[in-house]
Design an enzyme around this catalytic site. Structure first.
Site, PDB file in Angstrom:
ATOM      1  N   THR A  58       6.773  -8.077  -0.008  1.00 30.09           N
ATOM      2  CA  THR A  58       5.453  -8.627  -0.294  1.00 30.09           C
ATOM      3  C   THR A  58       5.647  -9.955  -1.015  1.00 30.09           C
ATOM      4  O   THR A  58       6.102  -9.983  -2.166  1.00 30.09           O
ATOM      5  CB  THR A  58       4.618  -7.667  -1.151  1.00 30.09           C
ATOM      6  OG1 THR A  58       4.392  -6.460  -0.416  1.00 30.09           O
ATOM      7  CG2 THR A  58       3.271  -8.283  -1.502  1.00 30.09           C
ATOM      8  N   LYS A 108      -1.831  -8.076   3.391  1.00 28.56           N
ATOM      9  CA  LYS A 108      -1.346  -7.256   2.275  1.00 28.56           C
ATOM     10  C   LYS A 108      -2.100  -7.610   0.992  1.00 28.56           C
ATOM     11  O   LYS A 108      -2.393  -6.738   0.161  1.00 28.56           O
ATOM     12  CB  LYS A 108       0.159  -7.458   2.085  1.00 28.56           C
ATOM     13  CG  LYS A 108       0.764  -6.666   0.915  1.00 28.56           C
ATOM     14  CD  LYS A 108       0.613  -5.172   1.084  1.00 28.56           C
ATOM     15  CE  LYS A 108       1.168  -4.395  -0.104  1.00 28.56           C
ATOM     16  NZ  LYS A 108       2.645  -4.379  -0.159  1.00 28.56           N
ATOM     17  N   LYS A 115       2.426  -8.815  -9.770  1.00 30.68           N
ATOM     18  CA  LYS A 115       3.003  -9.821  -8.877  1.00 30.68           C
ATOM     19  C   LYS A 115       2.131  -9.990  -7.641  1.00 30.68           C
ATOM     20  O   LYS A 115       1.800 -11.104  -7.229  1.00 30.68           O
ATOM     21  CB  LYS A 115       4.415  -9.415  -8.468  1.00 30.68           C
ATOM     22  CG  LYS A 115       5.134 -10.422  -7.564  1.00 30.68           C
ATOM     23  CD  LYS A 115       6.188  -9.777  -6.684  1.00 30.68           C
ATOM     24  CE  LYS A 115       5.555  -9.050  -5.523  1.00 30.68           C
ATOM     25  NZ  LYS A 115       6.535  -8.569  -4.502  1.00 30.68           N
TER      26      LYS A 115
END
Length: 288
Positions: free
Chosen positions: A97, A172, A240
């Site tokens: 990711t 995502k 994050k």
């Protein structure tokens, strides 16, 4: 069966690589911590490499699952990066990711080397990786995604080609935005029920079968009620991911008021020492 280099065998990459080995593919493993690669090879077979460039040499497929943009750039484009030894026609799949920016950059670099690149972040957590039921959201050219598809099927329950390079990563971000709001809602609902002296199991029974239900409620309600958080997707990782979404929103003009607020709530949790706990530890900042 194919020759595959798998770079990064942490809690997600390790099980994904295991599924590929179980299908009979010939795997070469690279991990920043050599001891972890040694243990994986001892248990599942294949061989380990001393660097990403060594791992990728002569491979038909290279798959990465590392930590962040910097880690990904190092293992692909760095001095010992995999792109330096990948042959024309090789398939590259990234399950990290990361930002859409680096996904698009890798696609450009790959195209110049005739490498078929797919950005393919996943959802489903460690359990999904272990069980081979991950949801994979893909960005890339049609030819690249079609070539990568049979390999991803080894550990996926659902694969969706979203659009061009970077589209997998931005999808995502959509996923994480939804999770942030859902978890905050579950946390507030649970604390509200506790303050109202309701039977928590009965509340769950009543509301989990209707419109309030979510994956987060179904899988985290009981553990949140029991103050159990030492498992699952860590708050540090979620921060994050939300940071990537907030940065992307500054570029595309979207507004993320709830995601931005929950991101700050997660910062509070980190200050409480919960950074490595599951994202459901969000409830800890709400008084009982």
């Amino acid at each position: 069966m194919s020759r595959i280099a798998f770079i990064g065998i942490g809690v997600m990459g390790g099980p994904m690589a295991r599924h590929l080995a179980a299908k009979g593919h010939d795997l070469t493993i690279y991990n920043r911590s050599p001891a972890k690669a040694e243990r994986w090879v001892a248990e599942h077979g294949g061989r380990m490499a001393a660097s990403p460039v060594e791992a990728a040499e002569g491979q038909e497929v290279v798959i990465t699952c590392v930590g962040n943009d910097d880690d990904l750039a190092e293992v692909t484009l760095g001095r010992e990066g995999a792109f330096r030894s990948m042959a024309p026609g090789a398939i590259y799949i990234d399950h990290t990711t990361v930002s859409a920016k680096i996904a698009r950059q890798l696609a450009v670099e790959g195209k110049s080397k005739e490498i078929l690149c797919v950005d393919a972040p996943v959802s489903g957590g460690q359990a999904g990786a272990e069980n081979g039921t991950l949801s994979i959201m893909c960005g890339g050219r049609d030819k690249a995604v079609q070539a990568a598809w049979p390999y991803m099927e080894a550990y996926a329950g659902r694969i969706t080609h979203i659009g061009p390079p970077g589209a997998g990563q931005t999808t995502k971000m959509c996923n994480q935005i939804c999770i942030a709001g859902a978890l905050q809602g579950v946390a507030e609902s649970l604390r509200f029920a506790q303050h109202a002296d309701l039977a928590i199991d009965k509340v769950f029974e009543a509301i989990s079968g209707g419109a309030a239900a979510s994956w987060q409620m179904l899988h985290r309600w009981k553990t949140m009620a029991d103050d159990e958080f030492d498992f699952g997707f860590a708050i540090d990782w979620m921060r994050k991911d939300l940071g990537l979404a907030i940065d992307e929103a500054r570029t595309n003009g979207a507004t993320l008021p709830v995601a931005s607020l929950v991101d700050q709530f997660y910062a509070d949790c980190q200050a409480m020492g919960a950074g490595r706990q599951d994202t459901s530890a969000l409830i800890r900042r709400l008084p009982k």
